[in-house]
Write a protein that holds these residues in place. Structure first.
Motif, PDB file in Angstrom:
ATOM      1  N   ASN A   1      -2.890   1.437 -12.314  1.00  0.00           N
ATOM      2  CA  ASN A   1      -2.880   2.867 -12.662  1.00  0.00           C
ATOM      3  C   ASN A   1      -2.353   3.733 -11.524  1.00  0.00           C
ATOM      4  N   SER A   2      -1.868   3.094 -10.442  1.00  0.00           N
ATOM      5  CA  SER A   2      -1.335   3.852  -9.310  1.00  0.00           C
ATOM      6  C   SER A   2      -0.101   4.644  -9.724  1.00  0.00           C
ATOM      7  N   LYS A   3       0.121   5.730  -9.032  1.00  0.00           N
ATOM      8  CA  LYS A   3       1.284   6.585  -9.300  1.00  0.00           C
ATOM      9  C   LYS A   3       2.575   5.816  -9.045  1.00  0.00           C
TER      10      LYS A   3
ATOM     11  N   ASN B   1       7.371  -1.695  -8.760  1.00  0.00           N
ATOM     12  CA  ASN B   1       6.015  -2.123  -8.446  1.00  0.00           C
ATOM     13  C   ASN B   1       5.769  -3.576  -8.825  1.00  0.00           C
ATOM     14  N   TYR B   2       4.987  -4.242  -7.968  1.00  0.00           N
ATOM     15  CA  TYR B   2       4.460  -5.570  -8.258  1.00  0.00           C
ATOM     16  C   TYR B   2       2.958  -5.528  -8.044  1.00  0.00           C
TER      17      TYR B   2
ATOM     18  N   GLY C   1       0.828  -1.199   0.000  1.00  0.00           N
ATOM     19  CA  GLY C   1       0.000   0.000   0.000  1.00  0.00           C
ATOM     20  C   GLY C   1       0.863   1.250   0.000  1.00  0.00           C
ATOM     21  N   LEU C   2       0.559   2.175  -0.908  1.00  0.00           N
ATOM     22  CA  LEU C   2       1.310   3.434  -0.961  1.00  0.00           C
ATOM     23  C   LEU C   2       0.339   4.604  -1.104  1.00  0.00           C
TER      24      LEU C   2
ATOM     25  N   ALA D   1       7.221  -2.432  -3.998  1.00  0.00           N
ATOM     26  CA  ALA D   1       5.873  -2.146  -3.506  1.00  0.00           C
ATOM     27  C   ALA D   1       4.865  -3.066  -4.164  1.00  0.00           C
ATOM     28  N   PHE D   2       3.921  -3.525  -3.355  1.00  0.00           N
ATOM     29  CA  PHE D   2       2.760  -4.234  -3.886  1.00  0.00           C
ATOM     30  C   PHE D   2       1.658  -3.215  -4.103  1.00  0.00           C
TER      31      PHE D   2
END
Length: 316
Positions: free
Chosen positions: A36-38, A45-46, A7-8, A30-31
């Protein structure tokens, strides 16, 4: 050292930025639940947690919505990650005992993300009342309130987790910092009474105010007021002892000790970000030294049980 963020969102980004500021010898992954997350510089990212955990991270920061904390933490603990769990631990008690068993089996270091314990006013009050010895401590009052729509001006407050019961929102869990530091200062509550509800015009489906009365085994009586609708923020504590009254303002650093015939007044200057930085350095140091923290998952569990009891009591 490799670190995974589960979570970010806003608090995850804060911890991420602090880590990058303080340490240059870390690898961060990061999971993310949304493709579409920043994206963030230096973070890979994963979109599958198992694939992310296959990268063998040493530490996991659990900073996703409250309702997902335990499920995520269990997966990370199973592969041996030390855990930083953003407050509150969860929005219910399901599977927490399972998580604790995994943590103990794997000898993991855990810390609840309660940065207010690193507020200089609270730290000094902790020292003051620890030095009371046999002098009597009678009661305390804690008052914390602010206006929810002001928390994240760039977002619709009705869409954040604070506004949604199912995600673990509501003023009791959201402002659990006050319950946490009351637990740290005064010990475990043995009797809990509360009145809570939704009384403002805020468009949320959670409680927006709570009055909680606590008593511990030494018969110290405490009152904690929490609200989402105070137009000007307030965060204070008052403690009444046999010899003096302590007044602490956690927002501006004012600390007053009021005797019958004199007052001692001081201002403990600090910047809000410094609490998070001190918390981070403390946690990483504990991991490196293999040392238990002063606010591990069992503490978070005790605090959560107080909060959940208050929620239940308040709505009866």
């Amino acid at each position: 050292m490799k670190i995974i963020f589960v979570g970010l969102g806003s608090i995850g980004k804060r911890h991420l930025n602090i880590l990058k500021k303080l340490y240059d010898d870390i690898d961060i992954i990061a999971f993310r639940s949304n493709k579409n997350s920043k994206n963030f510089s230096g973070v890979k990212n994963y979109y599958d947690l198992d694939k992310a955990l296959a990268q063998s991270p040493d530490i996991a920061f659990i900073t996703n919505p409250t309702s997902l904390h335990i499920k995520s933490a269990i997966k990370c603990a199973q592969v041996g990650c030390h855990l930083f769990l953003e407050k509150p631990l969860s929005n219910n008690t399901e599977n927490i005992e399972e998580l604790i068993n995994i943590i103990e089996k794997n000898n993991l270091i855990t810390l609840m993300g309660c940065n207010i314990r690193f507020n200089p006013v609270i730290k000094e009050i902790k020292q003051i009342i620890s030095d009371l010895e046999n002098r009597k401590l009678y009661s305390y009052r804690i008052n914390c309130g602010s206006y929810l729509p002001d928390w994240r001006p760039d977002r619709d407050y009705r869409k954040i987790y604070s506004a949604k019961e199912g995600l673990g929102g509501g003023v009791i869990l959201d402002l659990i910092h006050e319950i946490d530091y009351a637990y740290w200062l005064f010990g475990k509550a043995t009797d809990i009474k509360a009145y809570t509800g939704h009384f403002s015009n805020l468009k949320i489906n959670t409680e927006d105010v709570a009055e909680i009365i606590l008593k511990n085994k030494e018969n110290i009586i405490g009152n904690i007021h929490l609200d989402y609708f105070r137009v000007k923020a307030k965060r204070i504590i008052e403690i009444i002892t046999e010899d003096y009254v302590i007044e602490g303002n956690l927002l501006n650093g004012e600390l007053n000790i009021l005797y019958k015939d004199k007052d001692i007044n001081k201002v403990l200057n600090f910047k809000h970000e410094e609490m998070y930085e001190e918390q981070m350095k403390y946690f990483i140091n504990c991991v490196k030294e293999g040392k238990k923290t002063f606010n591990g998952i069992k503490d978070g569990y005790e605090v959560l049980k107080i909060a959940l009891k208050a929620k239940k009591e308040g709505y009866q």
